[in-house]
Scaffold this active site. Structure first.
Site, PDB file in Angstrom:
ATOM      1  N   LYS A 214       0.860  -1.186   0.000  1.00  0.00           N
ATOM      2  CA  LYS A 214       0.000   0.000   0.000  1.00  0.00           C
ATOM      3  C   LYS A 214       0.891   1.229   0.000  1.00  0.00           C
ATOM      4  CE  LYS A 214      -3.668   2.293   2.603  1.00  0.00           C
ATOM      5  NZ  LYS A 214      -4.531   2.233   3.784  1.00  0.00           N
ATOM      6  N   LYS A 267      -2.268  -1.434  -3.737  1.00  0.00           N
ATOM      7  CA  LYS A 267      -3.124  -0.247  -3.661  1.00  0.00           C
ATOM      8  C   LYS A 267      -2.272   1.012  -3.723  1.00  0.00           C
ATOM      9  CE  LYS A 267      -6.506   1.983  -0.633  1.00  0.00           C
ATOM     10  NZ  LYS A 267      -7.136   2.037   0.675  1.00  0.00           N
TER      11      LYS A 267
HETATM   12 ZN   LIG Z   1      -5.654   3.765   8.077  1.00  0.00          ZN
END
Ligand SMILES: [Zn+2]
Length: 341
Positions: A214, A267
């Site tokens: 992420k 992501k």
């Molecule tokens: Zn968070």
């Protein structure tokens, strides 16, 4: 064999031919629909920067979940907007937390729909960070509670004490009916901590989908409005990944796999398609990607101005994520794309 014997345009002449040889197809089974659950009843409040996306009270979220399932989309992922925030994210792990309430209600009404639970603390912390924040002192939960940080001070997101809250949240969500635990916080060691806590609670069959790679991204902007989770000071660069790092992303994924992740996620999606492709090449776990709020907002804004063909761009963006290697796509277009395919 080259031109004129070979003519690639032969197979592009009609939609029937193009469809016959199409390499990448979208199916509703690949989609996961994010829902933002808030307190109240009959609440359906549109997120300003994400037209078509709403904060939903539990009763409205149940309706939305039923519609999602009826369209062939197999899963939703739940985010929560709690009544109150504090320094230990009580709303994340409380039995009557907003996501726990929503999970119970959705399971009752739409039992076959898979419920993913996003596990993070930022939506439930008064400071909006994904972990416990401390100014100074020992790395413990007690110390963090005793001395909450202020704006403008030197601060640190405390890794190890945060794991305890993430594990507690995961067990609480699974007990409330969440089928898949999806930690998005980016603390080191969270997948292992969550796996151990789930197992100790007898939840040995609850899978973990980790937001393994992420990135700290500007594309999350609209989400912070949707989930009311913007950090009140500083940013998330000390725990989310640096956008330039592909090799480090592979290390993040490898570590989560070792710690027991059943599925992994990249992501955002579209600005990191190379990371998705590299992950697909290297790892054999189911791979997910999140088409994030900023990706959605850009398409919506351009379409509203008449600058792009909306539906065409939606499907092209989702196809690119699939083609890069993501078998599972979290997208605000899940319902609409399921209708379009
Ligand atoms: Zn968070």
């Amino acid at each position: 064999m080259t031109f004129p014997t070979t003519r690639l345009r032969r197979l592009r002449q009609t939609e029937q031919l193009r469809s016959l040889v199409r390499e990448t197809r979208l199916t509703p089974e690949a989609f996961v629909y994010p829902l933002f659950v808030c307190p109240g009843e009959g609440v359906r409040k549109e997120v300003r920067s994400m037209p078509g996306v709403f904060n939903l009270s539990v009763d409205e979220a149940v309706k939305e979940a039923a519609e999602t399932y009826s369209l062939g989309v197999p899963a939703v992922i739940l985010f929560g907007l709690p009544e109150k925030k504090d320094e230990v994210a009580t709303g994340a792990w409380a039995d009557d937390g907003i996501v726990q309430q929503a999970a119970r209600a959705i399971k009752r009404e739409v039992p076959k729909l898979l419920i993913m639970g996003d596990v993070c603390l930022c939506e439930y912390m008064s400071h909006g960070h994904c972990g416990i924040v401390r100014a100074a002192g020992p790395q413990s939960l007690g110390a963090a509670v005793a001395a909450p940080p202020g704006v403008g001070t030197e601060y640190e997101i405390v890794n190890d004490a945060t794991l305890e809250l993430l594990a507690r949240t995961s067990v609480s969500l699974a007990r409330a009916g969440v089928d898949i635990i999806a930690p998005s916080d980016m603390m080191d060691g969270r997948v292992g901590a969550i796996r151990r806590a789930l197992d100790a609670a007898g939840l040995i069959n609850t899978p973990i989908l980790s937001y393994a790679a992420k990135f700290a991204s500007g594309f999350y902007g609209p989400f912070r409005e949707a989930a009311d989770s913007a950090p009140q000071f500083g940013d998330r660069r000390s725990y989310q990944m640096d956008g330039g790092n592909l090799r480090e992303a592979m290390r993040e994924i490898a570590l989560d796999v070792e710690e027991g992740a059943d599925m992994v996620m990249v992501k955002p999606a579209m600005p990191y398609l190379d990371v998705i492709a590299a992950a697909r090449e290297r790892f054999d776990l189911p791979l997910a990607a999140y088409q994030v709020s900023g990706e959605y907002a850009m398409i919506e804004a351009a379409a509203r101005n008449g600058w792009i063909e909306r539906e065409r761009v939606i499907m092209e963006s989702l196809t690119s994520i699939r083609r890069a290697g993501a078998g599972i796509i979290l997208t605000y277009y899940a319902k609409e794309a399921a209708r379009l395919v």
